[in-house]
Enzyme design. Structure first.
Site, mmCIF file in Angstrom:
data_model
loop_
_atom_site.group_PDB
_atom_site.id
_atom_site.type_symbol
_atom_site.label_atom_id
_atom_site.label_comp_id
_atom_site.label_asym_id
_atom_site.label_seq_id
_atom_site.Cartn_x
_atom_site.Cartn_y
_atom_site.Cartn_z
ATOM 1 N N CYS A 244 43.296 49.643 50.357
ATOM 2 C CA CYS A 244 43.065 49.287 50.017
ATOM 3 C C CYS A 244 41.605 49.971 49.379
ATOM 4 C CB CYS A 244 41.807 48.140 50.209
ATOM 5 S SG CYS A 244 41.232 47.890 52.443
ATOM 6 N N GLU B 137 37.916 39.663 51.869
ATOM 7 C CA GLU B 137 37.948 41.211 51.856
ATOM 8 C C GLU B 137 39.285 41.496 50.629
ATOM 9 O OE1 GLU B 137 36.653 43.282 53.384
ATOM 10 O OE2 GLU B 137 35.477 43.068 54.703
HETATM 11 P P1 NAD Z 1 47.901 39.059 47.561
HETATM 12 O O1 NAD Z 1 46.774 38.982 47.298
HETATM 13 O O2 NAD Z 1 48.920 38.893 46.636
HETATM 14 O O3 NAD Z 1 48.302 38.198 49.458
HETATM 15 C C1 NAD Z 1 47.281 37.765 50.881
HETATM 16 C C2 NAD Z 1 47.527 37.056 51.779
HETATM 17 O O4 NAD Z 1 47.206 35.643 50.657
HETATM 18 C C3 NAD Z 1 49.042 36.525 51.796
HETATM 19 O O5 NAD Z 1 49.592 36.912 52.936
HETATM 20 C C4 NAD Z 1 49.826 35.557 50.779
HETATM 21 O O6 NAD Z 1 50.091 35.020 50.925
HETATM 22 C C5 NAD Z 1 48.206 35.267 50.927
HETATM 23 N N1 NAD Z 1 47.747 33.999 49.035
HETATM 24 C C6 NAD Z 1 48.459 34.356 48.131
HETATM 25 N N2 NAD Z 1 48.198 33.463 47.287
HETATM 26 C C7 NAD Z 1 47.735 32.567 47.899
HETATM 27 C C8 NAD Z 1 46.805 31.086 47.714
HETATM 28 N N3 NAD Z 1 47.020 30.335 46.169
HETATM 29 N N4 NAD Z 1 47.133 30.081 48.115
HETATM 30 C C9 NAD Z 1 46.644 30.315 50.111
HETATM 31 N N5 NAD Z 1 47.820 31.978 50.025
HETATM 32 C C10 NAD Z 1 47.619 32.885 49.345
HETATM 33 O O7 NAD Z 1 47.579 39.932 48.237
HETATM 34 P P2 NAD Z 1 48.731 41.262 49.172
HETATM 35 O O8 NAD Z 1 50.045 41.775 47.693
HETATM 36 O O9 NAD Z 1 48.791 41.091 50.526
HETATM 37 O O10 NAD Z 1 48.137 42.715 49.586
HETATM 38 C C11 NAD Z 1 47.481 43.258 48.307
HETATM 39 C C12 NAD Z 1 45.846 43.755 47.834
HETATM 40 O O11 NAD Z 1 45.082 43.228 48.983
HETATM 41 C C13 NAD Z 1 45.547 44.334 47.018
HETATM 42 O O12 NAD Z 1 45.112 44.465 45.762
HETATM 43 C C14 NAD Z 1 44.172 45.444 48.014
HETATM 44 O O13 NAD Z 1 43.710 46.104 47.812
HETATM 45 C C15 NAD Z 1 43.892 44.217 49.171
HETATM 46 N N6 NAD Z 1 43.471 43.990 50.370
HETATM 47 C C16 NAD Z 1 41.952 44.557 50.508
HETATM 48 C C17 NAD Z 1 41.800 45.073 51.494
HETATM 49 C C18 NAD Z 1 39.921 44.976 52.005
HETATM 50 O O14 NAD Z 1 39.748 44.645 53.220
HETATM 51 N N7 NAD Z 1 39.255 44.452 50.874
HETATM 52 C C19 NAD Z 1 42.341 45.446 52.974
HETATM 53 C C20 NAD Z 1 44.620 45.511 52.057
HETATM 54 C C21 NAD Z 1 44.732 45.316 51.327
#
Ligand code: NAD
Length: 494
Positions: A270, A236
């Protein structure tokens, strides 16, 4: 070795809210092993037993809903109304699974149909659990995006090891505590806490399926790591949602809805509206949006009279500000907002940009904060082409009185969810599948399709022992004639 705890801060005041111990990455494999042992027993429990446990959790969570909403308000910086509605949507999602999970997972019979003449018998289909689901979560809806998915994974007979976002670790801890109190088998659902390194350890521990919610860049890194281990995943990812405004759209109602759709969660949603594509003259729409944006009350969501809280962190605000500035340098005009507000707190006022070329929009792509960019188009086809031109395809909306025309545009728009005269709220529908197309992700959450993401279908074909089955060997001209008869009967040459 000591690991630094996660420090939760209130993004409106920057005050420390609490600390959550980080899970040493080396311990994640143990957590996974315990979940795997618990899953083997859980999968053998009847639906009634699993349902009873989920119902207990649902009840506990509803008792804790005010406290959790308060936690979301403090740690994520959401206005009270939004934090409270997040809890309602999360509970709706769990309730759907409690009420409908059995039917969605029920055994199905697949009849032989005309292929019985090929000696193919009927089959029974069951949805088996995948095993242990490894979930990596985000912070912007820390309960709604995690709790219903955990309920669905459990309902389907799985265990879950999940990592709440490091930016919503206190809410994550509280949510896990409600699961611990629900009387689920020991170790069946476990949270691990930390940043990307703990997420990486979760992938390395080898879950049977991954679920990642977050940005496209990190999502792809996690998907690659899962794929290299042969682990399937549900992703997602980010959106950059277009809203196509047709010439017959009712002005006031549409402006009100677009203002909310763009700035809910300070635009850190999102499925927030990010691009408004006006068919016709964009200026009055951009002015109208700017006027309503300026009227929104930005402040500490601890107060009751606040519409927009802060952004989640100083780093997120800096990244967002740089993106807005890049769009402005590329020619966008700022009609409202456009600069971070003074602290304390990581505030950014609702920002409205107007552009007459595609360049500013390409610079703004993926911005995750309170901004909306308005552009004009000569006709609906040009607006749809622009909506479909990028890599993002999470959600989209169409606004107009002629519903037939609006629906026609909706079906031509590349997005997992398209809403007509609506934005954002329908994505909380507990039964409607939610997820992205193109780079915005794959797989679906919610409802029947969401539940089945956490299963693997298995079919069992049964022939009654005494039923007729001619020997196929040795092949003969008679058998060949029979097959040719079958083919011509069901597929007559045109
Ligand atoms: P992010 O990608 O920074 O982090 C998301 C999660 O991934 C966190 O728990 C983080 O610790 C983990 N993570 C990051 N890098 C990783 C790696 N290399 N290996 C393993 N885990 C890792 O995103 P964010 O700042 O938490 O969220 C914002 C983004 O999420 C926005 O772009 C938003 O559009 C998207 N989002 C999408 C949905 C959806 O349902 N499609 C919902 C909410 C947010």
């Amino acid at each position: 070795m000591m690991f630094e705890p996660l420090i939760a801060r209130n993004p409106a005041t920057e005050a420390e809210l609490g600390r959550v111990p980080t899970t040493p990455p080396g311990r994640v494999a143990e957590v996974m092993a315990r979940a795997r042992r618990a899953q083997a027993r859980w999968a053998d429990q009847s639906w009634r037993e699993r349902r009873a446990a989920l119902k207990r959790w649902w009840g506990l969570l509803s008792r804790e809903a005010d406290a959790l909403a308060d936690g979301i308000r403090a740690e994520v910086g959401k206005p009270r109304v939004e934090a409270s509605s997040e809890m309602a949507m999360a509970l709706d999602g769990i309730r759907w699974t409690v009420d409908h999970g059995h039917r969605a997972l029920g055994e199905e019979v697949i009849g032989a149909g005309w292929q019985r003449f090929l000696l193919i018998p009927s089959a029974r289909l069951r949805y088996r659990p995948v095993g242990v689901v490894g979930m990596i979560g985000t912070w912007n809806y820390p309960v709604f995006l995690n709790a219903p998915a955990i309920a669905q994974a459990l309902a389907a007979g799985n265990a879950v090891v999940w990592k709440p976002s490091e930016l919503a670790s206190l809410v994550g801890l509280r949510l896990q505590q409600t699961l611990d109190a629900a009387g689920l088998p020991e170790g069946l659902v476990a949270a691990v806490f930390g940043g990307p390194e703990v997420g990486g350890a979760l992938v390395e521990a080898g879950p049977d399926k991954g679920m990642f919610t977050g940005g496209i860049g990190n999502g792809r890194r996690v998907l690659e790591a899962l794929a290299s281990r042969g682990i399937p995943a549900l992703a997602e990812l980010s959106g950059f949602d277009p809203a196509v405004v047709l010439p017959d759209a009712p002005r006031d109602a549409t402006l009100r809805a677009l203002t909310w759709g763009a700035f809910v969660g300070s635009g850190q949603t999102c499925v927030a509206v990010k691009r408004v594509y006006v068919v016709g003259d964009p200026d009055p729409w951009a002015e109208g949006l700017a006027e309503s944006a300026r009227r929104l009350r930005v402040g500490d969501p601890g107060a009751a009279d606040v519409d927009l809280g802060p952004m989640i962190s100083a780093a997120a605000r800096d990244r967002f500000d740089a993106t807005v500035r890049a769009a402005v340098e590329a020619g966008a005009r700022v009609l409202a907002g456009g600069m971070p507000a003074a602290g304390p707190g990581w505030f950014y006022p609702p920002t409205v940009l107007l552009a007459d070329t595609p360049e500013p929009e390409s610079r703004l792509a993926g911005a995750f904060g309170p901004v909306v960019l308005v552009r004009g188009f000569p006709d609906p086809d040009a607006a749809v082409a622009a909506a479909n031109s990028g890599i993002y395809a999470l959600a989209a909306s169409v606004w107009g009185r002629d519903l037939r025309a609006a629906r026609d545009i909706a079906w031509r728009t590349e997005a997992g969810t398209v809403t007509i005269n609506e934005a954002v709220t329908p994505t909380g529908h507990a039964a409607a599948p939610f997820g992205g197309m193109k780079a915005s992700g794959f797989g679906r959450t919610h409802g029947v399709l969401g539940l089945r993401e956490f299963t693997q279908p298995q079919v069992v074909f049964t022939r009654r022992p005494r039923s007729f089955r001619p020997q196929l060997f040795p092949y003969s001209p008679r058998l060949e004639r029979a097959l040719s008869w079958y083919r011509r009967l069901f597929h007559p040459p045109a």
